[in-house]
Design a protein around this motif. Structure first.
Motif, PDB file in Angstrom:
ATOM      1  N   GLU A   1       0.817  -1.220   0.000  1.00 54.87           N
ATOM      2  CA  GLU A   1       0.000   0.000   0.000  1.00 54.87           C
ATOM      3  C   GLU A   1       0.849   1.268   0.000  1.00 54.87           C
ATOM      4  O   GLU A   1       0.507   2.247  -0.649  1.00 54.87           O
ATOM      5  CB  GLU A   1      -0.944  -0.001   1.205  1.00 54.87           C
ATOM      6  N   ILE A   2       1.986   1.257   0.693  1.00 54.53           N
ATOM      7  CA  ILE A   2       2.808   2.467   0.750  1.00 54.53           C
ATOM      8  C   ILE A   2       3.392   2.792  -0.618  1.00 54.53           C
ATOM      9  O   ILE A   2       3.487   3.958  -0.998  1.00 54.53           O
ATOM     10  CB  ILE A   2       3.902   2.355   1.829  1.00 54.53           C
ATOM     11  N   LEU A   3       3.779   1.766  -1.373  1.00 51.35           N
ATOM     12  CA  LEU A   3       4.297   2.019  -2.719  1.00 51.35           C
ATOM     13  C   LEU A   3       3.179   2.490  -3.642  1.00 51.35           C
ATOM     14  O   LEU A   3       3.395   3.365  -4.488  1.00 51.35           O
ATOM     15  CB  LEU A   3       4.970   0.765  -3.278  1.00 51.35           C
TER      16      LEU A   3
ATOM     17  N   GLY B   1      18.443  -8.538   2.608  1.00 49.84           N
ATOM     18  CA  GLY B   1      19.894  -8.729   2.709  1.00 49.84           C
ATOM     19  C   GLY B   1      20.637  -8.353   1.453  1.00 49.84           C
ATOM     20  O   GLY B   1      21.707  -8.862   1.170  1.00 49.84           O
ATOM     21  N   ARG B   2      20.086  -7.432   0.685  1.00 44.78           N
ATOM     22  CA  ARG B   2      20.718  -7.020  -0.589  1.00 44.78           C
ATOM     23  C   ARG B   2      21.150  -5.564  -0.549  1.00 44.78           C
ATOM     24  O   ARG B   2      21.001  -4.837  -1.501  1.00 44.78           O
ATOM     25  CB  ARG B   2      19.750  -7.231  -1.743  1.00 44.78           C
ATOM     26  N   ARG B   3      21.658  -5.126   0.515  1.00 50.29           N
ATOM     27  CA  ARG B   3      22.079  -3.748   0.668  1.00 50.29           C
ATOM     28  C   ARG B   3      23.302  -3.528  -0.111  1.00 50.29           C
ATOM     29  O   ARG B   3      23.903  -3.094  -0.787  1.00 50.29           O
ATOM     30  CB  ARG B   3      22.334  -3.455   2.137  1.00 50.29           C
TER      31      ARG B   3
ATOM     32  N   LEU C   1      11.916   1.159  -0.751  1.00 48.01           N
ATOM     33  CA  LEU C   1      12.730   0.186  -1.492  1.00 48.01           C
ATOM     34  C   LEU C   1      14.024  -0.129  -0.741  1.00 48.01           C
ATOM     35  O   LEU C   1      14.483  -1.275  -0.731  1.00 48.01           O
ATOM     36  CB  LEU C   1      13.036   0.701  -2.894  1.00 48.01           C
ATOM     37  N   GLY C   2      14.608   0.875  -0.086  1.00 45.87           N
ATOM     38  CA  GLY C   2      15.804   0.641   0.724  1.00 45.87           C
ATOM     39  C   GLY C   2      15.518  -0.292   1.884  1.00 45.87           C
ATOM     40  O   GLY C   2      16.324  -1.187   2.200  1.00 45.87           O
TER      41      GLY C   2
ATOM     42  N   SER D   1      10.843  10.292  -2.348  1.00 46.93           N
ATOM     43  CA  SER D   1      11.601   9.961  -1.149  1.00 46.93           C
ATOM     44  C   SER D   1      10.983   8.769  -0.417  1.00 46.93           C
ATOM     45  O   SER D   1      11.695   7.869   0.031  1.00 46.93           O
ATOM     46  CB  SER D   1      11.670  11.173  -0.227  1.00 46.93           C
ATOM     47  N   VAL D   2       9.664   8.755  -0.310  1.00 47.11           N
ATOM     48  CA  VAL D   2       8.979   7.623   0.320  1.00 47.11           C
ATOM     49  C   VAL D   2       9.241   6.359  -0.484  1.00 47.11           C
ATOM     50  O   VAL D   2       9.525   5.290   0.076  1.00 47.11           O
ATOM     51  CB  VAL D   2       7.460   7.902   0.436  1.00 47.11           C
ATOM     52  N   TYR D   3       9.182   6.466  -1.786  1.00 51.15           N
ATOM     53  CA  TYR D   3       9.409   5.311  -2.657  1.00 51.15           C
ATOM     54  C   TYR D   3      10.825   4.772  -2.487  1.00 51.15           C
ATOM     55  O   TYR D   3      11.025   3.576  -2.288  1.00 51.15           O
ATOM     56  CB  TYR D   3       9.148   5.721  -4.107  1.00 51.15           C
ATOM     57  N   ARG D   4      11.817   5.678  -2.522  1.00 53.52           N
ATOM     58  CA  ARG D   4      13.216   5.264  -2.362  1.00 53.52           C
ATOM     59  C   ARG D   4      13.461   4.648  -0.986  1.00 53.52           C
ATOM     60  O   ARG D   4      14.148   3.628  -0.862  1.00 53.52           O
ATOM     61  CB  ARG D   4      14.149   6.460  -2.553  1.00 53.52           C
ATOM     62  N   THR D   5      12.924   5.263   0.062  1.00 57.66           N
ATOM     63  CA  THR D   5      13.120   4.765   1.413  1.00 57.66           C
ATOM     64  C   THR D   5      12.498   3.389   1.585  1.00 57.66           C
ATOM     65  O   THR D   5      13.105   2.494   2.181  1.00 57.66           O
ATOM     66  CB  THR D   5      12.521   5.748   2.439  1.00 57.66           C
TER      67      THR D   5
END
Length: 128
Positions: free
Chosen positions: A6-8, A126-128, A118-119, A112-116
């Motif tokens: 929902e956030i995305l 575990g794919r940082r 996804l981060g 910014s919400v989208y990037r955060t």
């Protein structure tokens, strides 16, 4: 799989709403000298988001109040309460520029919400 979060979905909706509203503001500015032109705007993101089918506010407890506001149409409407020029034009370049800056801020917030998000998902996987 992640497109159903929902956030995305909300971030994507805010970005799309910002783009549509910026387009209306650009049209207003382009018509700033046209006699009889009435300035237009789109309903706020909150009203537009509630108008989408299947996105009614959820009540998770009995103490929560249900949303009873009718959904508005998602189309540009003529702004009310705007004084016009003697030629009937109601576009104020200053107010349109302020709206444009506000819209840009909202669009940047959506990204910014989208990037955060996804981060956070990458970190969780575990794919940082």
């Amino acid at each position: 799989m992640f497109d159903q979060l929902e956030i995305l979905s909300m971030a994507r909706g805010l970005a799309a709403h910002s783009a549509a509203r910026q387009s209306v503001v650009a049209q207003n500015l382009a018509q700033a000298d046209t006699a009889g032109y009435k300035a237009r705007d789109i309903a706020s993101f909150g009203e537009s988001y509630r108008a989408q089918p299947g996105l009614a506010l959820r009540t998770t407890r009995s103490a929560h109040m249900a949303d009873t506001a009718p959904p508005p149409a998602l189309r540009p409407v003529i702004e009310r309460g705007v004084d016009g020029d003697p030629n009937g034009n109601t576009v104020s370049i200053e107010s349109q520029m302020v709206k444009s800056a506000e819209i840009q801020t909202r669009h940047e917030m959506a990204l910014s919400v989208y990037r955060t998000t996804l981060g956070i998902l990458r970190t969780t996987l575990g794919r940082r």
